[in-house]
Design an enzyme around this catalytic site. Sequence first.
Site, PDB file in Angstrom:
ATOM      1  N   ASP A   1       0.876  -1.177   0.000  1.00 19.32           N
ATOM      2  CA  ASP A   1       0.000   0.000   0.000  1.00 19.32           C
ATOM      3  C   ASP A   1       0.910   1.222   0.000  1.00 19.32           C
ATOM      4  O   ASP A   1       1.660   1.459   0.958  1.00 19.32           O
ATOM      5  CB  ASP A   1      -0.894  -0.009   1.245  1.00 19.32           C
ATOM      6  CG  ASP A   1      -1.883   1.153   1.240  1.00 19.32           C
ATOM      7  OD1 ASP A   1      -1.700   2.105   0.443  1.00 19.32           O
ATOM      8  OD2 ASP A   1      -2.831   1.114   2.043  1.00 19.32           O
TER       9      ASP A   1
ATOM     10  N   TYR B   1     -10.542  14.839  -6.279  1.00 17.74           N
ATOM     11  CA  TYR B   1      -9.746  14.023  -7.213  1.00 17.74           C
ATOM     12  C   TYR B   1      -8.963  14.932  -8.154  1.00 17.74           C
ATOM     13  O   TYR B   1      -7.752  14.751  -8.353  1.00 17.74           O
ATOM     14  CB  TYR B   1     -10.661  13.084  -8.014  1.00 17.74           C
ATOM     15  CG  TYR B   1      -9.920  12.330  -9.098  1.00 17.74           C
ATOM     16  CD1 TYR B   1      -9.007  11.320  -8.783  1.00 17.74           C
ATOM     17  CD2 TYR B   1     -10.108  12.646 -10.443  1.00 17.74           C
ATOM     18  CE1 TYR B   1      -8.312  10.635  -9.777  1.00 17.74           C
ATOM     19  CE2 TYR B   1      -9.415  11.972 -11.441  1.00 17.74           C
ATOM     20  CZ  TYR B   1      -8.523  10.962 -11.102  1.00 17.74           C
ATOM     21  OH  TYR B   1      -7.831  10.297 -12.084  1.00 17.74           O
TER      22      TYR B   1
ATOM     23  N   ALA C   1      -8.063  18.020  -7.775  1.00 18.83           N
ATOM     24  CA  ALA C   1      -7.018  18.754  -7.056  1.00 18.83           C
ATOM     25  C   ALA C   1      -5.837  17.863  -6.728  1.00 18.83           C
ATOM     26  O   ALA C   1      -4.674  18.297  -6.773  1.00 18.83           O
ATOM     27  CB  ALA C   1      -7.608  19.348  -5.767  1.00 18.83           C
TER      28      ALA C   1
ATOM     29  N   LYS D   1      -4.752  15.330  -8.468  1.00 17.17           N
ATOM     30  CA  LYS D   1      -3.960  15.139  -9.696  1.00 17.17           C
ATOM     31  C   LYS D   1      -3.190  16.421 -10.022  1.00 17.17           C
ATOM     32  O   LYS D   1      -2.018  16.371 -10.414  1.00 17.17           O
ATOM     33  CB  LYS D   1      -4.858  14.727 -10.858  1.00 17.17           C
ATOM     34  CG  LYS D   1      -5.406  13.307 -10.745  1.00 17.17           C
ATOM     35  CD  LYS D   1      -4.290  12.278 -10.619  1.00 17.17           C
ATOM     36  CE  LYS D   1      -4.773  10.857 -10.774  1.00 17.17           C
ATOM     37  NZ  LYS D   1      -3.711   9.866 -10.513  1.00 17.17           N
TER      38      LYS D   1
HETATM   39  N1  LIG Z   1      -9.355   5.483 -16.387  1.00 14.39           N
HETATM   40  C1  LIG Z   1      -9.395   6.788 -16.596  1.00 14.39           C
HETATM   41  O1  LIG Z   1     -10.317   7.297 -17.256  1.00 14.39           O
HETATM   42  C2  LIG Z   1      -8.281   7.655 -16.062  1.00 14.39           C
HETATM   43  C3  LIG Z   1      -8.180   8.968 -16.600  1.00 14.39           C
HETATM   44  C4  LIG Z   1      -7.161   9.794 -16.135  1.00 14.39           C
HETATM   45  C5  LIG Z   1      -6.265   9.349 -15.174  1.00 14.39           C
HETATM   46  N2  LIG Z   1      -6.388   8.082 -14.655  1.00 14.39           N
HETATM   47  C6  LIG Z   1      -5.405   7.668 -13.655  1.00 14.39           C
HETATM   48  O2  LIG Z   1      -4.676   6.581 -14.190  1.00 14.39           O
HETATM   49  C7  LIG Z   1      -4.173   5.779 -13.112  1.00 14.39           C
HETATM   50  C8  LIG Z   1      -4.535   4.321 -13.374  1.00 14.39           C
HETATM   51  O3  LIG Z   1      -5.947   4.214 -13.322  1.00 14.39           O
HETATM   52  P1  LIG Z   1      -6.763   3.116 -14.150  1.00 14.39           P
HETATM   53  O4  LIG Z   1      -7.777   3.835 -14.939  1.00 14.39           O
HETATM   54  O5  LIG Z   1      -5.853   2.163 -14.789  1.00 14.39           O
HETATM   55  O6  LIG Z   1      -7.588   2.422 -12.946  1.00 14.39           O
HETATM   56  P2  LIG Z   1      -7.326   1.068 -12.147  1.00 14.39           P
HETATM   57  O7  LIG Z   1      -7.428  -0.083 -13.098  1.00 14.39           O
HETATM   58  O8  LIG Z   1      -8.238   1.113 -10.992  1.00 14.39           O
HETATM   59  O9  LIG Z   1      -5.810   1.172 -11.678  1.00 14.39           O
HETATM   60  C9  LIG Z   1      -5.422   1.755 -10.451  1.00 14.39           C
HETATM   61  C10 LIG Z   1      -4.397   0.841  -9.838  1.00 14.39           C
HETATM   62  O10 LIG Z   1      -3.809   1.484  -8.698  1.00 14.39           O
HETATM   63  C11 LIG Z   1      -3.634   0.526  -7.670  1.00 14.39           C
HETATM   64  N3  LIG Z   1      -3.670   1.251  -6.399  1.00 14.39           N
HETATM   65  C12 LIG Z   1      -4.649   2.064  -5.967  1.00 14.39           C
HETATM   66  N4  LIG Z   1      -4.370   2.528  -4.747  1.00 14.39           N
HETATM   67  C13 LIG Z   1      -3.168   2.007  -4.402  1.00 14.39           C
HETATM   68  C14 LIG Z   1      -2.352   2.085  -3.241  1.00 14.39           C
HETATM   69  N5  LIG Z   1      -2.741   2.810  -2.172  1.00 14.39           N
HETATM   70  N6  LIG Z   1      -1.174   1.429  -3.217  1.00 14.39           N
HETATM   71  C15 LIG Z   1      -0.791   0.676  -4.276  1.00 14.39           C
HETATM   72  N7  LIG Z   1      -1.526   0.558  -5.411  1.00 14.39           N
HETATM   73  C16 LIG Z   1      -2.713   1.198  -5.451  1.00 14.39           C
HETATM   74  C17 LIG Z   1      -4.806  -0.452  -7.837  1.00 14.39           C
HETATM   75  O11 LIG Z   1      -4.516  -1.751  -7.362  1.00 14.39           O
HETATM   76  P3  LIG Z   1      -4.944  -2.222  -5.874  1.00 14.39           P
HETATM   77  O12 LIG Z   1      -6.380  -1.827  -5.701  1.00 14.39           O
HETATM   78  O13 LIG Z   1      -4.721  -3.700  -5.885  1.00 14.39           O
HETATM   79  O14 LIG Z   1      -4.021  -1.508  -4.943  1.00 14.39           O
HETATM   80  C18 LIG Z   1      -4.976  -0.483  -9.353  1.00 14.39           C
HETATM   81  O15 LIG Z   1      -4.229  -1.536  -9.916  1.00 14.39           O
HETATM   82  C19 LIG Z   1      -4.796   6.340 -11.834  1.00 14.39           C
HETATM   83  O16 LIG Z   1      -3.825   7.153 -11.187  1.00 14.39           O
HETATM   84  C20 LIG Z   1      -5.954   7.171 -12.347  1.00 14.39           C
HETATM   85  O17 LIG Z   1      -6.265   8.213 -11.454  1.00 14.39           O
HETATM   86  C21 LIG Z   1      -7.367   7.221 -15.089  1.00 14.39           C
END
Ligand SMILES: NC(=O)c1ccc[n+]([C@@H]2O[C@H](COP(=O)([O-])OP(=O)(O)OC[C@H]3O[C@@H](n4cnc5c(N)ncnc54)[C@H](OP(=O)(O)O)[C@@H]3O)[C@@H](O)[C@H]2O)c1
Length: 256
Positions: free
Chosen positions: A62, A160, A162, A164
């Site tokens: 974590d 969220y 803020a 980022k």
């Molecule tokens: N999808 C979109 O539309 C979008 C758009 C812009 C930016 N983003 C950003 O892109 C990044 C990846 O998101 P995603 O869309 O691929 O969603 P996702 O599939 O939910 O990926 C997020 C990953 O972060 C891990 N995680 C979360 N909290 C954590 C913690 N405290 N310690 C360690 N690992 C942690 C999660 O795994 P565990 O739960 O197993 O820890 C998960 O594998 C994020 O930062 C998100 O804010 C996403």
Amino acid sequence: MDRVVIVSGGGTGIGRAAARRFAEDGDRVLLVGRREAVLRQTAEELTAEGAVRGGIGTLAADLTGPEGAQRVRDEAGARYGRVDVLVGSAGGNVKYASGGKEPPGGLAGVAWQWRSDFESNVLTAVLLAEALTDLLQAPGRRVVLLSSIAAYRGSGTGSYAASKAALHPYVYELAGRLGPHGATVNAVAPGFVEATGFFGGRMPQERREALAAQTVTGRTGTPEDVAETVFWLASPGAAQVTGQIVQINGGARYGN
Ligand SMILES: NC(=O)c1ccc[n+]([C@@H]2O[C@H](COP(=O)([O-])OP(=O)(O)OC[C@H]3O[C@@H](n4cnc5c(N)ncnc54)[C@H](OP(=O)(O)O)[C@@H]3O)[C@@H](O)[C@H]2O)c1
């Protein structure tokens, strides 16, 4: 290449696609996230698909606290003795990530939401980058963090967006520290990306179509769209690109 690449959030979504891109190129990849079973499954799937040419490892941690980040630092040092690339993809919007659980009401709920989004998006990125800083002070090292279109225009919740946006000055500051060593630090800021765990599978079709309609490409983003840009930012050819926030949104928002 034969680099050591740490991908936080590498078990799912954008992080997984980025891990796959590096693994296909022959890099050794370490997937980090909280759920060990998810990390293992991803490593097994990528291996079975023939996508792993170097090696792939997993480490459950974590990253919202210093202990988790330090464990990644210690384990990476012990396993590989070096780290070439950090992709900080761990994060999310607590509004969607809470699994439908009702947050506390009133001001306590506001405090919970802002604190949770800050921990999930800022501390996960900053603590891991800081834990690895000594290993990243060398030519060719790369840091790529995950921001969001929300940082520019708000989206869903102020907390969220803020959180980022808070990564941007951190990128500038860390780029200044690592630049003299020949390392670069950037962030990518995607628009809506399909097929990740971000929305917990709860994106209504009308909302999806509305987000696609905001683009000039006429489609929503994929994890692979983001992974390719992350991979390029980590390449030798991007050596002069640092302290930048690169938007990947199909033209849903132009410029800065
Ligand atoms: N999808 C979109 O539309 C979008 C758009 C812009 C930016 N983003 C950003 O892109 C990044 C990846 O998101 P995603 O869309 O691929 O969603 P996702 O599939 O939910 O990926 C997020 C990953 O972060 C891990 N995680 C979360 N909290 C954590 C913690 N405290 N310690 C360690 N690992 C942690 C999660 O795994 P565990 O739960 O197993 O820890 C998960 O594998 C994020 O930062 C998100 O804010 C996403």
